[in-house]
Design a protein around this motif. Structure first.
Motif, PDB file in Angstrom:
ATOM      1  N   ALA A  31       0.808  -1.217   0.000  1.00 41.42           N
ATOM      2  CA  ALA A  31       0.000   0.000   0.000  1.00 41.42           C
ATOM      3  C   ALA A  31       0.842   1.268   0.000  1.00 41.42           C
ATOM      4  CB  ALA A  31      -0.932   0.001   1.210  1.00 41.42           C
ATOM      5  N   TYR A  32       1.988   1.208   0.630  1.00 39.48           N
ATOM      6  CA  TYR A  32       2.870   2.371   0.727  1.00 39.48           C
ATOM      7  C   TYR A  32       4.234   2.000   0.152  1.00 39.48           C
ATOM      8  CZ  TYR A  32      -0.664   3.655   4.200  1.00 39.48           C
ATOM      9  OH  TYR A  32      -1.845   3.933   4.848  1.00 39.48           O
ATOM     10  N   PRO A  33       4.372   2.010  -1.164  1.00 41.19           N
ATOM     11  CA  PRO A  33       5.655   1.606  -1.767  1.00 41.19           C
ATOM     12  C   PRO A  33       6.815   2.408  -1.168  1.00 41.19           C
ATOM     13  CG  PRO A  33       3.977   1.933  -3.449  1.00 41.19           C
ATOM     14  CD  PRO A  33       3.392   2.425  -2.155  1.00 41.19           C
ATOM     15  N   GLU A  34       7.857   1.696  -0.809  1.00 43.90           N
ATOM     16  CA  GLU A  34       8.984   2.304  -0.097  1.00 43.90           C
ATOM     17  C   GLU A  34       9.536   3.537  -0.805  1.00 43.90           C
ATOM     18  OE1 GLU A  34      13.127   0.952   2.060  1.00 43.90           O
ATOM     19  OE2 GLU A  34      11.776  -0.584   1.292  1.00 43.90           O
ATOM     20  N   GLU A  35       9.654   3.468  -2.114  1.00 47.00           N
ATOM     21  CA  GLU A  35      10.248   4.587  -2.860  1.00 47.00           C
ATOM     22  C   GLU A  35       9.325   5.808  -2.938  1.00 47.00           C
ATOM     23  OE1 GLU A  35       8.077   1.879  -5.661  1.00 47.00           O
ATOM     24  OE2 GLU A  35       9.547   1.569  -4.072  1.00 47.00           O
ATOM     25  N   GLU A  36       8.060   5.651  -2.557  1.00 45.51           N
ATOM     26  CA  GLU A  36       7.096   6.752  -2.619  1.00 45.51           C
ATOM     27  C   GLU A  36       6.741   7.319  -1.248  1.00 45.51           C
ATOM     28  OE1 GLU A  36       3.643   5.663  -4.946  1.00 45.51           O
ATOM     29  OE2 GLU A  36       4.869   4.439  -6.272  1.00 45.51           O
ATOM     30  N   ARG A  37       7.166   6.681  -0.184  1.00 45.73           N
ATOM     31  CA  ARG A  37       6.718   7.055   1.162  1.00 45.73           C
ATOM     32  C   ARG A  37       7.066   8.489   1.545  1.00 45.73           C
ATOM     33  NH1 ARG A  37       8.377   1.349   4.116  1.00 45.73           N
ATOM     34  NH2 ARG A  37       6.705   0.139   3.112  1.00 45.73           N
ATOM     35  N   ALA A  38       8.295   8.898   1.341  1.00 49.30           N
ATOM     36  CA  ALA A  38       8.698  10.248   1.754  1.00 49.30           C
ATOM     37  C   ALA A  38       7.868  11.297   1.014  1.00 49.30           C
ATOM     38  CB  ALA A  38      10.186  10.460   1.514  1.00 49.30           C
ATOM     39  N   ALA A  39       7.666  11.111  -0.277  1.00 50.67           N
ATOM     40  CA  ALA A  39       6.877  12.064  -1.055  1.00 50.67           C
ATOM     41  C   ALA A  39       5.412  12.042  -0.624  1.00 50.67           C
ATOM     42  CB  ALA A  39       6.992  11.762  -2.546  1.00 50.67           C
ATOM     43  N   MET A  40       4.882  10.855  -0.333  1.00 55.37           N
ATOM     44  CA  MET A  40       3.486  10.738   0.076  1.00 55.37           C
ATOM     45  C   MET A  40       3.233  11.515   1.359  1.00 55.37           C
ATOM     46  SD  MET A  40       2.841   6.661  -0.583  1.00 55.37           S
ATOM     47  CE  MET A  40       1.487   6.585   0.556  1.00 55.37           C
ATOM     48  N   PHE A  41       4.019  11.227   2.373  1.00 54.57           N
ATOM     49  CA  PHE A  41       3.781  11.840   3.670  1.00 54.57           C
ATOM     50  C   PHE A  41       4.265  13.282   3.709  1.00 54.57           C
ATOM     51  CE2 PHE A  41       3.510   7.303   4.458  1.00 54.57           C
ATOM     52  CZ  PHE A  41       2.281   7.244   5.080  1.00 54.57           C
ATOM     53  N   GLY A  42       5.325  13.583   2.973  1.00 53.78           N
ATOM     54  CA  GLY A  42       5.774  14.967   2.869  1.00 53.78           C
ATOM     55  C   GLY A  42       4.753  15.825   2.159  1.00 53.78           C
ATOM     56  N   GLY A  43       4.122  15.275   1.127  1.00 54.89           N
ATOM     57  CA  GLY A  43       3.078  15.998   0.405  1.00 54.89           C
ATOM     58  C   GLY A  43       1.876  16.288   1.286  1.00 54.89           C
ATOM     59  N   ALA A  44       1.526  15.346   2.143  1.00 54.76           N
ATOM     60  CA  ALA A  44       0.420  15.570   3.077  1.00 54.76           C
ATOM     61  C   ALA A  44       0.783  16.695   4.048  1.00 54.76           C
ATOM     62  CB  ALA A  44       0.098  14.291   3.835  1.00 54.76           C
ATOM     63  N   ALA A  45       2.032  16.727   4.495  1.00 51.62           N
ATOM     64  CA  ALA A  45       2.483  17.800   5.388  1.00 51.62           C
ATOM     65  C   ALA A  45       2.441  19.140   4.665  1.00 51.62           C
ATOM     66  CB  ALA A  45       3.884  17.505   5.907  1.00 51.62           C
ATOM     67  N   ASP A  46       2.882  19.163   3.409  1.00 52.14           N
ATOM     68  CA  ASP A  46       2.841  20.403   2.615  1.00 52.14           C
ATOM     69  C   ASP A  46       1.411  20.937   2.531  1.00 52.14           C
ATOM     70  OD1 ASP A  46       5.569  20.312   2.064  1.00 52.14           O
ATOM     71  OD2 ASP A  46       5.296  19.349   0.107  1.00 52.14           O
ATOM     72  N   ALA A  47       0.473  20.051   2.236  1.00 56.41           N
ATOM     73  CA  ALA A  47      -0.921  20.460   2.102  1.00 56.41           C
ATOM     74  C   ALA A  47      -1.474  20.978   3.425  1.00 56.41           C
ATOM     75  CB  ALA A  47      -1.776  19.296   1.587  1.00 56.41           C
ATOM     76  N   ALA A  48      -1.148  20.307   4.518  1.00 59.60           N
ATOM     77  CA  ALA A  48      -1.638  20.738   5.829  1.00 59.60           C
ATOM     78  C   ALA A  48      -1.091  22.112   6.181  1.00 59.60           C
ATOM     79  CB  ALA A  48      -1.255  19.710   6.899  1.00 59.60           C
ATOM     80  N   VAL A  49       0.189  22.338   5.926  1.00 58.70           N
ATOM     81  CA  VAL A  49       0.796  23.639   6.245  1.00 58.70           C
ATOM     82  C   VAL A  49       0.197  24.725   5.359  1.00 58.70           C
ATOM     83  CG1 VAL A  49       2.948  24.960   6.135  1.00 58.70           C
ATOM     84  CG2 VAL A  49       2.901  22.719   7.242  1.00 58.70           C
ATOM     85  N   ALA A  50      -0.005  24.446   4.085  1.00 58.74           N
ATOM     86  CA  ALA A  50      -0.613  25.433   3.190  1.00 58.74           C
ATOM     87  C   ALA A  50      -2.006  25.821   3.682  1.00 58.74           C
ATOM     88  CB  ALA A  50      -0.677  24.889   1.765  1.00 58.74           C
ATOM     89  N   GLN A  51      -2.761  24.824   4.143  1.00 60.58           N
ATOM     90  CA  GLN A  51      -4.103  25.106   4.662  1.00 60.58           C
ATOM     91  C   GLN A  51      -4.022  25.915   5.956  1.00 60.58           C
ATOM     92  OE1 GLN A  51      -6.135  21.286   4.714  1.00 60.58           O
ATOM     93  NE2 GLN A  51      -5.419  20.919   2.639  1.00 60.58           N
ATOM     94  N   MET A  52      -3.061  25.605   6.797  1.00 65.93           N
ATOM     95  CA  MET A  52      -2.889  26.348   8.037  1.00 65.93           C
ATOM     96  C   MET A  52      -2.531  27.804   7.724  1.00 65.93           C
ATOM     97  SD  MET A  52      -0.241  25.719  11.180  1.00 65.93           S
ATOM     98  CE  MET A  52       1.161  26.326  10.238  1.00 65.93           C
TER      99      MET A  52
END
Length: 171
Positions: A31-52
């Motif tokens: 479900a969370y391919p190793e090579e995509e994990r940092a981008a996946m979770f980093g992207g979620a953080a980016d979106a949360a900060v932008a909304q904040m």
């Protein structure tokens, strides 16, 4: 009676804890391919900060807003380095949580689903939902209301801490 109630809320029992954990780890790997994990979770953080940042009031002077944005972006970049170091432990904790939350039969169903074309992208894309415009709008409204409460919280905490410290000095 208490034992019966406790049994209702107990974690799913597994005949073989190791087998269930192995299955849960496979779900995480698929479900969370190793090579995509940092981008996946980093992207979620980016979106949360932008909304904040969107929730920061319009009454904030532009210079102050620029400082807050610059420091927030610096913090976000540093936090992604920390996140990268913790991803292996986070992924293993997902597996443990899945094992604890689902029965082996459910884990098998989830593992089968994650291997389908739809399932293989479901969890990966689910992480991105925080950036969806509908979610972002609802989350920004929520954050704006929370941010409006912060000055009062800060004042209450400051008042109580000062009062507490004065009592400590008196002792």
């Amino acid at each position: 009676m208490a034992a019966m109630i406790g049994a209702l809320f107990a974690a799913p029992a597994h005949a073989d804890e190791q087998s269930a954990l192995a299955l849960a780890r496979q779900i995480v790997a698929d479900a969370y391919p190793e090579e995509e994990r940092a981008a996946m979770f980093g992207g979620a953080a980016d979106a949360a900060v932008a909304q904040m940042m969107s929730a920061v009031g319009a009454d904030v002077p532009p210079g102050v807003r620029a400082i807050v944005e610059e420091e927030t972006n610096r913090f976000l970049a540093d936090s992604k380095d920390v996140l990268a170091r913790h991803i292996p432990a986070l992924m293993d904790s997902y597996a443990i949580a899945y094992r604890d939350e689902f029965t082996e039969a459910e884990l098998r169903d989830i593992a089968d689903f994650v291997k389908t074309p739809t399932g293989s992208t479901f969890l990966t894309r689910s992480v991105k939902m925080i950036g969806n415009p509908a979610f972002a709008a609802a989350n920004q409204a929520y954050m704006a209301e929370i941010m409006a409460m912060m000055p009062e919280l800060r004042q209450r905490v400051e008042t109580r801490v000062v009062a507490y410290l004065k009592t400590q000095d008196a002792e």
